[in-house]
Motif scaffolding. Sequence first.
Motif, mmCIF file in Angstrom:
data_model
loop_
_atom_site.group_PDB
_atom_site.id
_atom_site.type_symbol
_atom_site.label_atom_id
_atom_site.label_comp_id
_atom_site.label_asym_id
_atom_site.label_seq_id
_atom_site.Cartn_x
_atom_site.Cartn_y
_atom_site.Cartn_z
ATOM 1 N N GLY A 48 9.061 -34.423 -11.805
ATOM 2 C CA GLY A 48 8.718 -33.013 -11.603
ATOM 3 C C GLY A 48 8.812 -32.620 -10.145
ATOM 4 O O GLY A 48 9.217 -31.498 -9.810
ATOM 5 N N ALA A 49 8.461 -33.567 -9.266
ATOM 6 C CA ALA A 49 8.483 -33.276 -7.830
ATOM 7 C C ALA A 49 9.902 -33.018 -7.329
ATOM 8 O O ALA A 49 10.090 -32.360 -6.313
ATOM 9 C CB ALA A 49 7.840 -34.428 -7.053
ATOM 10 N N ILE A 50 10.921 -33.554 -8.035
ATOM 11 C CA ILE A 50 12.292 -33.242 -7.609
ATOM 12 C C ILE A 50 12.961 -32.209 -8.509
ATOM 13 O O ILE A 50 13.868 -31.506 -8.084
ATOM 14 C CB ILE A 50 13.195 -34.496 -7.499
ATOM 15 C CG1 ILE A 50 13.356 -35.205 -8.840
ATOM 16 C CG2 ILE A 50 12.660 -35.448 -6.445
ATOM 17 C CD1 ILE A 50 14.478 -36.257 -8.836
ATOM 18 N N VAL B 175 16.040 -38.167 -3.372
ATOM 19 C CA VAL B 175 16.032 -36.715 -3.575
ATOM 20 C C VAL B 175 14.802 -36.088 -2.919
ATOM 21 O O VAL B 175 14.875 -34.994 -2.358
ATOM 22 C CB VAL B 175 16.104 -36.366 -5.079
ATOM 23 C CG1 VAL B 175 16.169 -34.850 -5.273
ATOM 24 C CG2 VAL B 175 17.318 -37.028 -5.733
ATOM 25 N N LEU B 176 13.685 -36.800 -2.960
ATOM 26 C CA LEU B 176 12.470 -36.289 -2.306
ATOM 27 C C LEU B 176 12.715 -36.081 -0.811
ATOM 28 O O LEU B 176 12.371 -35.034 -0.252
ATOM 29 C CB LEU B 176 11.305 -37.269 -2.509
ATOM 30 C CG LEU B 176 10.640 -37.271 -3.893
ATOM 31 C CD1 LEU B 176 9.742 -38.497 -4.032
ATOM 32 C CD2 LEU B 176 9.839 -35.995 -4.108
ATOM 33 N N LEU B 177 13.309 -37.079 -0.178
ATOM 34 C CA LEU B 177 13.575 -36.960 1.261
ATOM 35 C C LEU B 177 14.549 -35.819 1.543
ATOM 36 O O LEU B 177 14.380 -35.056 2.489
ATOM 37 C CB LEU B 177 14.139 -38.282 1.802
ATOM 38 C CG LEU B 177 13.093 -39.386 1.964
ATOM 39 C CD1 LEU B 177 13.758 -40.693 2.368
ATOM 40 C CD2 LEU B 177 12.044 -38.976 2.998
ATOM 41 N N HIS B 178 15.553 -35.717 0.681
ATOM 42 C CA HIS B 178 16.542 -34.650 0.809
ATOM 43 C C HIS B 178 15.863 -33.275 0.715
ATOM 44 O O HIS B 178 16.139 -32.367 1.506
ATOM 45 C CB HIS B 178 17.578 -34.841 -0.305
ATOM 46 C CG HIS B 178 18.542 -33.733 -0.469
ATOM 47 N ND1 HIS B 178 19.517 -33.444 0.457
ATOM 48 C CD2 HIS B 178 18.712 -32.828 -1.478
ATOM 49 C CE1 HIS B 178 20.230 -32.414 0.032
ATOM 50 N NE2 HIS B 178 19.764 -32.023 -1.133
ATOM 51 N N LEU B 179 14.938 -33.149 -0.251
ATOM 52 C CA LEU B 179 14.253 -31.859 -0.421
ATOM 53 C C LEU B 179 13.257 -31.610 0.710
ATOM 54 O O LEU B 179 13.049 -30.469 1.119
ATOM 55 C CB LEU B 179 13.547 -31.820 -1.782
ATOM 56 C CG LEU B 179 14.467 -31.834 -3.010
ATOM 57 C CD1 LEU B 179 13.648 -31.902 -4.298
ATOM 58 C CD2 LEU B 179 15.366 -30.594 -3.031
ATOM 59 N N ARG B 180 12.637 -32.677 1.227
ATOM 60 C CA ARG B 180 11.725 -32.491 2.367
ATOM 61 C C ARG B 180 12.486 -31.921 3.559
ATOM 62 O O ARG B 180 12.009 -31.023 4.238
ATOM 63 C CB ARG B 180 11.109 -33.839 2.776
ATOM 64 C CG ARG B 180 10.024 -34.295 1.850
ATOM 65 C CD ARG B 180 9.385 -35.572 2.340
ATOM 66 N NE ARG B 180 8.509 -36.088 1.288
ATOM 67 C CZ ARG B 180 7.680 -37.111 1.453
ATOM 68 N NH1 ARG B 180 7.610 -37.728 2.604
ATOM 69 N NH2 ARG B 180 6.916 -37.516 0.459
#
Lengths: 494, 212
Positions: free
Chosen positions: A353-355, A394-399
């Motif tokens: 969900g976070a991504i 993906v989390l790092l990318h979105l951050r």
Amino acid sequence: MTGTHLGMPAFPEAAREAVRDGVLRANLRHATHTIRDKRARAVAELADWDRLRAAGKAVKDHTLRHLDRYLLQLEAAVTAAGGTVHWAADADEANRIVTGLVLATGEREVVKVKSMATQEIGLNEALEAAGIAAYETDLAELIVQLGHDRPSHILVPAIHRNRAEIRDIFRTEMGRWGRPAPEALGDDPRELAEAARLHLREKFLRAKVAVSGANFMVAETGTMVVLESEGNGRMCLTLPETLISVVGVEKVVPTFRDLEIFLQTLPRSSTAERMNPYTTMWTGLGPSRGADGDGPTAFHLVLLDNGRTDTLADEVGRQALRCIRCSACLNVCPVYERAGGHAYGSVYPGPIGAILSPQLRGTSSEIDASLPYASTLCGACYEVCPVAIDIPEVLLHLRERVAQGGPVTRDGIRVTLRPAHGHTAERAAMRAARLLLDHPGALRAGMRLLARARRLRPRRLPGPGRAWTDTRELPAVPAESFRDWWTRERGNPQ
Amino acid sequence: MTSRDRILARIRRAAAGGPEVDIPRDYLRVHGARTPAQTADLLAANLAEYRARVHRADEGGLVPLLARLLAARGSRQVLVPAGLPVRWTADVDATLVPDRQTSTIRELDGVDSVVTGCALAVAETGTIVLDAGPGQGRRRITLIPDHHVCVVRVPDQVVDSVPQALERLDPTRPLTWISGPSATSDIELDRVEGVHGPRALDVILLTAPGAQ
């Protein structure tokens, strides 16, 4: 994507509330640890798990690369088998299509088998606004619906409720929706399941219209696939005269044979079973066109975009579209285990969900901008993912996107995002990190200074670092930096 | 521009030029080497683990076994689909109700048990698959009654694995995969059998004459 819960606070605030709830934490801990241990055993039974995982990933990536072709093939196959295919660019359009189809039948109630896509678009609310009652028929979804609540887990949506709470909900609410709970209903799961069976059977036997999602759609044959446990899915897919399936465009797979991968990986990853109790596969109206009373006489497939093609446009983020909604990543996530599903402010909780949510909905809201930070980046979610989605990547990318802005596709149009508000700390930290990493001498000196000053360690950082420590405990500083230790033990690191 | 065109155009813009992906098919077709007897044993063990009750019989033993299972359950009305061998139910002491297209859902709800054959069974997962062929009837008849007795011919209807099962099935037929009785774990993860589908599933492994 609609479905941001109105007034939903950003993840850190919602999580802070949740971790104070002792009952919730105990329920979640029990649930996630039980499922994850069972899952590990179920997966260990298959010696070729890694190869199945690689094949599943490749099937999904290949399909996404040629998604236009496979959707057209699917449309042709479903149409040839007597179904009708609709295309919905966003939530509003999907809701308009479904509402119109239901109203055209003359009916004012529908039964529903658990579908995350319809939760994502807020279908129940849209139907209600049109005077149509939508009844959830999965036991957990029924508990959530009767409790005026929201799901907190992909697989077991009412995992945050214990048996006593469920009994109370059934006692007070069932009568308002139909058959009331039996007198003196106890809190034994067996009794509660029986109460749900009696309550829902009334609805199944009279329902004329059903709404479902689907786990897979086969382009080659037009076959729809639904995996479930209770039989409520089979009820919805078999008994009503009209069946409306709302399915995300990413759920298509090229061939019937491809199911051999996912029918092995999904149940084991999800419920830790070799196979779920029931799987239903149907192709349009079937060879008899529904004339033999074996299934609906009208079948509508609504293909849903709602942010998926925007997600596809992101080369790093598009892998989230491989997700088969098994929920294994929730059960291994240390953050989910403590915060619970509600804190994510979306129908898609946990690491996936976070991504997924910030990509489907964009990062303009506070909650969506905060979701990429709802992680320790420990990587456990990637390890268990049966389609190998690199969630930490993906989390790092979105951050980076949240903190620094950058190019992104919204509603099919390439735009440049500005950095989100409230992330000055991260931007400053990234600039500082770059400076230090570019100047090793400064990094060494800084770490030594920090080590010597460790007794003076504050609980919060001053200046731009304050936002960071508002939501995090500052870690203890070791007596000696790693680099110093390495130099002392092994010589010069350069 | 229709939404169909808009979505397809967005996909083409988004995916164009992306890397081509080959699909590795080096996963196993079957997990382990077994004799037909071992495959049947594995099927029985996996069915039983998910709380199906497993029985074995040859043609001669099937008739009394069916009668006994239905009597033990106290079934008074037993649904039988077209194509089910008539001799199987010869000793059944209950009213046999043929599955008719005109049977209403409420009529089916009044039936105690249903007896069917199957298209095939999968040993590695403990699954029986119905495809509405002869002796299996419509999807709804194995759903609404509370008790399902399913006869699996061993060894010719038993495959080892999911890949082998899909090879033998026709995707255009209505397919129902059943692994144990209906179950839920939605309340504190306690497994409870029977929510909406049959709460009891009896599987009879019917061995060919002389095979046992």
